[in-house]
Design a protein around this motif. Structure first.
Motif, mmCIF file in Angstrom:
data_model
loop_
_atom_site.group_PDB
_atom_site.id
_atom_site.type_symbol
_atom_site.label_atom_id
_atom_site.label_comp_id
_atom_site.label_asym_id
_atom_site.label_seq_id
_atom_site.Cartn_x
_atom_site.Cartn_y
_atom_site.Cartn_z
ATOM 1 N N HIS A 49 0.827 -1.215 0.000
ATOM 2 C CA HIS A 49 0.000 0.000 0.000
ATOM 3 C C HIS A 49 0.860 1.264 0.000
ATOM 4 O O HIS A 49 0.537 2.237 -0.690
ATOM 5 C CB HIS A 49 -0.950 0.002 1.194
ATOM 6 N N GLU A 53 1.004 4.116 -2.781
ATOM 7 C CA GLU A 53 0.854 5.540 -2.465
ATOM 8 C C GLU A 53 1.978 6.352 -3.111
ATOM 9 O O GLU A 53 1.748 7.461 -3.614
ATOM 10 C CB GLU A 53 0.861 5.743 -0.950
ATOM 11 N N PHE A 68 -1.835 -1.362 -5.217
ATOM 12 C CA PHE A 68 -2.943 -1.414 -4.246
ATOM 13 C C PHE A 68 -3.647 -2.767 -4.350
ATOM 14 O O PHE A 68 -3.920 -3.421 -3.347
ATOM 15 C CB PHE A 68 -3.958 -0.291 -4.485
ATOM 16 N N PRO A 92 -6.027 2.982 2.154
ATOM 17 C CA PRO A 92 -5.626 2.523 0.819
ATOM 18 C C PRO A 92 -6.813 2.364 -0.134
ATOM 19 O O PRO A 92 -6.659 2.560 -1.340
ATOM 20 C CB PRO A 92 -4.919 1.192 1.077
ATOM 21 N N GLN A 95 -7.389 5.807 -1.469
ATOM 22 C CA GLN A 95 -6.334 6.144 -2.430
ATOM 23 C C GLN A 95 -6.511 5.368 -3.733
ATOM 24 O O GLN A 95 -6.328 5.925 -4.819
ATOM 25 C CB GLN A 95 -4.968 5.875 -1.812
#
Length: 183
Positions: A49, A53, A68, A92, A95
């Motif tokens: 994760h 990011e 992800f 996550p 995101q």
């Protein structure tokens, strides 16, 4: 870090090192730290994760989505069973949703945001993002319907009806690419 004989401590140290590099906007070193953490404990999702990011911050949304998704395939460690860690749940997912949105995969972005809301249903920021995604998807659906009708009318050379359709385009579509296709 080399002093510890425990992979768990090395893993944690590598993810913290990656976070420090991320804060310094040294994305290459951050990714290196996360890859090392993954090499050490491929069965733990946090580094996946964090790596995703990093790609997201570099605006490499395709790779971010991939990482992800790889992270979500891995079961969360049961170190703190019954405790919801937002860094493994809704953060996550939020995101991922934002990356999917950037790639134009709006329906998937909505689905990911709904999953994030399962972990924090009252989160105002998530609710606002979801509402924005859904509003955009509604506009897309309307635009597609208008284009479908316009193509049908054009096919049968119904120029007068096509002009009426063009004139009746909703205001929220007037400046859109779909509206330009109608005219």
């Amino acid at each position: 870090m080399e002093v510890s004989g425990w992979d768990e401590q090395k893993y944690d140290a590598l993810t913290w090192i990656g976070k420090c590099y991320l804060k310094l906007e040294d994305y290459i070193q951050a990714k290196n730290a996360y890859f090392r953490a993954i090499d050490l404990r491929a069965d733990w999702p946090m580094a996946y994760h964090l790596l995703a990011e990093t790609y997201m911050l570099e605006e490499d949304y395709k790779n971010a989505v991939q990482w992800f998704e790889n992270g979500f395939k891995i079961p969360k460690p049961d170190i703190a069973s019954g405790v919801s860690n937002p860094n493994l749940t809704y953060i996550p997912l939020q995101q991922l949703s934002m990356c999917l949105f950037q790639l134009g995969r709006i329906k998937e972005a909505i689905a990911a945001m709904k999953q994030a809301l399962e972990f924090d249903p009252q989160n105002k920021g998530l609710l606002e993002l979801l509402a924005g995604y859904q509003a955009l998807q509604d506009k897309i659906d309307v635009a597609k319907a208008y284009i479908k009708i316009a193509k049908y009318l054009d096919k049968y050379e119904e120029t007068e009806k096509l002009k009426l359709l063009s004139d009746s385009t909703p205001l929220n579509l007037v400046d859109s690419k779909a509206s330009m296709e109608l005219k």
